[in-house]
Design a protein around this motif. Structure first.
Motif, PDB file in Angstrom:
ATOM      1  N   PHE A   1      11.981  -4.233  -4.497  1.00  0.00           N
ATOM      2  CA  PHE A   1      10.967  -3.494  -5.252  1.00  0.00           C
ATOM      3  C   PHE A   1      11.134  -3.785  -6.746  1.00  0.00           C
TER       4      PHE A   1
ATOM      5  N   ALA B   1       8.380  -5.737  -8.977  1.00  0.00           N
ATOM      6  CA  ALA B   1       7.636  -4.794  -9.825  1.00  0.00           C
ATOM      7  C   ALA B   1       8.179  -4.722 -11.245  1.00  0.00           C
TER       8      ALA B   1
ATOM      9  N   ARG C   1       4.763   2.912  -3.229  1.00  0.00           N
ATOM     10  CA  ARG C   1       4.489   1.639  -2.576  1.00  0.00           C
ATOM     11  C   ARG C   1       4.418   0.535  -3.627  1.00  0.00           C
ATOM     12  N   LEU C   2       4.871  -0.622  -3.261  1.00  0.00           N
ATOM     13  CA  LEU C   2       4.851  -1.762  -4.176  1.00  0.00           C
ATOM     14  C   LEU C   2       3.425  -2.137  -4.567  1.00  0.00           C
ATOM     15  N   ARG C   3       2.487  -1.997  -3.640  1.00  0.00           N
ATOM     16  CA  ARG C   3       1.096  -2.363  -3.938  1.00  0.00           C
ATOM     17  C   ARG C   3       0.464  -1.451  -4.979  1.00  0.00           C
ATOM     18  N   ASP C   4       0.989  -0.224  -5.119  1.00  0.00           N
ATOM     19  CA  ASP C   4       0.453   0.682  -6.136  1.00  0.00           C
ATOM     20  C   ASP C   4       0.960   0.328  -7.526  1.00  0.00           C
TER      21      ASP C   4
ATOM     22  N   ILE D   1      -0.381  -7.706  -4.858  1.00  0.00           N
ATOM     23  CA  ILE D   1       0.821  -8.224  -4.214  1.00  0.00           C
ATOM     24  C   ILE D   1       0.498  -8.561  -2.758  1.00  0.00           C
ATOM     25  N   ASP D   2       1.203  -9.523  -2.203  1.00  0.00           N
ATOM     26  CA  ASP D   2       0.969  -9.922  -0.816  1.00  0.00           C
ATOM     27  C   ASP D   2       1.134  -8.713   0.105  1.00  0.00           C
ATOM     28  N   PRO D   3       0.150  -8.423   0.952  1.00  0.00           N
ATOM     29  CA  PRO D   3       0.266  -7.250   1.840  1.00  0.00           C
ATOM     30  C   PRO D   3       1.476  -7.313   2.750  1.00  0.00           C
TER      31      PRO D   3
ATOM     32  N   ASP E   1       4.464  -6.225   0.783  1.00  0.00           N
ATOM     33  CA  ASP E   1       4.426  -4.773   0.583  1.00  0.00           C
ATOM     34  C   ASP E   1       4.891  -4.033   1.833  1.00  0.00           C
ATOM     35  N   GLU E   2       4.509  -4.523   3.008  1.00  0.00           N
ATOM     36  CA  GLU E   2       4.939  -3.887   4.252  1.00  0.00           C
ATOM     37  C   GLU E   2       6.443  -4.032   4.465  1.00  0.00           C
TER      38      GLU E   2
ATOM     39  N   ALA F   1       8.186  -1.590   2.059  1.00  0.00           N
ATOM     40  CA  ALA F   1       7.976  -0.220   2.536  1.00  0.00           C
ATOM     41  C   ALA F   1       8.792   0.060   3.795  1.00  0.00           C
TER      42      ALA F   1
END
Length: 470
Positions: free
Chosen positions: A206, A210, A233-236, A241-243, A246-247, A250
């Motif tokens: 993360f 980030a 979440r990293l996407r926030d 960012i690559d989904p 991010d998964e 998470a």
């Protein structure tokens, strides 16, 4: 200890590389082989620190992985202070790189994250839990003659063999880094397993992508945040960012360890295709367009047709050469064939030229009137103009009048040459000149004849036949 001291009977200290809370790291040279090594020296060691140093040496020697720092030797100084002899690394820690550069680009950060996972997977395969994974314990090593960076995971001093119930403590608290410790490690659970490293791994990733940790604060506030605060979440934090990445992050930062990703090997397997895509795509371009060329920026403006404002979202930028259609607001492209007729301003009042204009004048070219001359104010606004050489009139081709439109017709057309005399006037002059020459020749001939006559002498008188009278 100082530079030049010999420890263990074979390692000569050269220079100090760094110092921590529990020891000093020196660069040293092996007296027999001249090999340069790093020596981790524990000063005023307690029994606990001695056990930690021996544990680190055994763990690193047992793992033997290219992403784990190599340990060559272990020993004691003459003062019975333990030391560890390790591979001498060249480069910087991941913590120092992120502090200096901030958030890493995905093309560089993904291989680093993947290689950290490989080191963890190798350690877990040998039954060893790191328990202190953080950016300061990851080194980006640059090998001589090898391109790129080689990840090295350091400091297995807090590691624990699996199946051993042990809670590593110091007087007054726990050993570890609270910002990266799992909730169960903070709570002091004695039965830690590899999933505690998975939590630390997720927090490290993360921060790597980030540029900030998921949990802020210090001391008790930080511990309370790790245990109770919502997990971001990293996407926030990093839009776009690559989904899949991010998964993965998470799936690592989950308080219930039963819901976390089960192993580091699974994380590495899921990171591989994402890393390959990022490396094949290459680094992002520094600017939009084609190396400074013109580009078309497509702006998403829901329900609006006017120019974009600060609140509109830029969708993408296309190089001008690759834009598929006509540009908005651009004139229609030029087509082959005769140019279209454009409205022209009325020329100033001038006397009407004769219908039969002599050859070489602009009035005789394709039936068009001569262009108006530029005024002095117009010519002076253009600045000084170099003199234009005028080719001889008979050899000069007629100007391309059809390629000029609008005001360019008046500005770009050269000034007309002086008209030549018409052919009939030239013949009349020749006849008059001939007659004049003939008349002059006649006059000269007449004068010559008249002068010849007057210049002859008188003839003598003939003798008389009759005799003179007596």
């Amino acid at each position: 200890m100082k530079a030049g001291d010999l420890i263990g009977g074979k390692y000569r200290l050269a220079r100090r590389l760094g110092q921590g809370a529990m020891g000093v790291v020196w660069e040293a040279v092996h007296e027999m082989t001249s090999r340069r090594v790093a020596v981790k020296l524990i000063v005023n060691a307690t029994d606990n620190l001695r056990r930690r140093l021996l544990r680190e040496a055994r763990a690193a020697g047992q793992i033997a992985h290219r992403n784990v720092v190599e340990v060559y030797d272990v020993g004691e100084t003459a003062e019975e202070d333990p030391f560890l002899v390790m591979q001498l690394l060249s480069g910087d820690t991941l913590y120092a790189c992120m502090k200096r550069e901030g958030r890493m680009a995905p093309a560089r950060a993904l291989p680093v994250a993947r290689d950290i996972g490989r080191a963890l997977a190798a350690a877990h395969a040998q039954g060893i839990i790191h328990r202190d994974l953080k950016p300061a314990n990851v080194f980006l090593h640059r090998e001589a003659g090898a391109p790129g960076e080689l990840v090295k995971v350091l400091d297995f001093g807090l590691c624990k063999p699996m199946g051993v119930d042990e809670m590593l403590t110091i007087p007054g608290g726990l050993l570890g880094s609270p910002a990266y410790m799992s909730p169960e490690q903070i709570a002091g659970a004695p039965d830690l397993d590899p999933r505690t490293d998975i939590w630390s791994y997720g927090v490290l990733m993360f921060e790597l992508f980030a540029g900030q940790r998921p949990f802020a604060g210090r001391g008790p506030d930080l511990i309370n945040t790790v245990l109770t605060a919502p997990i971001p979440r990293l996407r926030d934090v990093v839009p776009g960012i690559d989904p899949g990445l991010d998964e993965i992050v998470a799936g690592c930062i989950v308080r219930d360890k039963r819901a976390r990703i089960a192993s580091a090997a699974e994380i590495v397997a899921r990171l591989e295709p994402i890393t390959e895509r990022a490396q094949s795509a290459g680094p992002a371009p520094a600017d939009d367009g084609d190396e400074g060329g013109l580009a078309v920026t497509m702006v998403y403006r829901p329900g609006a047709n006017g120019p974009p404002s600060a609140g509109h979202k830029v969708a993408k930028t296309i190089p001008l050469a690759a834009y598929p259609g006509p540009l908005p607001g651009a004139p229609a492209p030029m087509r082959e064939g005769p140019p279209p007729s454009y409205p022209q301003p009325a020329p100033p009042s001038q006397p009407e030229p004769p219908r039969s204009a002599p050859q070489g004048s602009f009035a005789g070219m394709q039936g068009q009137a001569p262009p108006p001359r530029l005024s002095e104010a117009q010519r002076s606004s253009w600045g000084p103009q170099p003199p234009q050489p005028q080719p001889p009139q008979p050899q000069a081709p007629p100007p391309s009048w059809q390629a000029m439109t609008g005001q360019n017709q008046a500005m770009m057309q050269p000034f007309p040459a002086a008209p030549q005399a018409p052919p009939e006037r030239r013949w009349i002059g020749f006849v008059i000149l001939t007659l004049g020459v003939l008349a002059l020749v006649g006059v000269l001939a007449f004068v010559s004849l008249s002068g010849g006559r007057s210049s002859k002498p008188n003839a003598p008188a003939a003798p008389s036949a009759a005799p003179p009278s007596r």
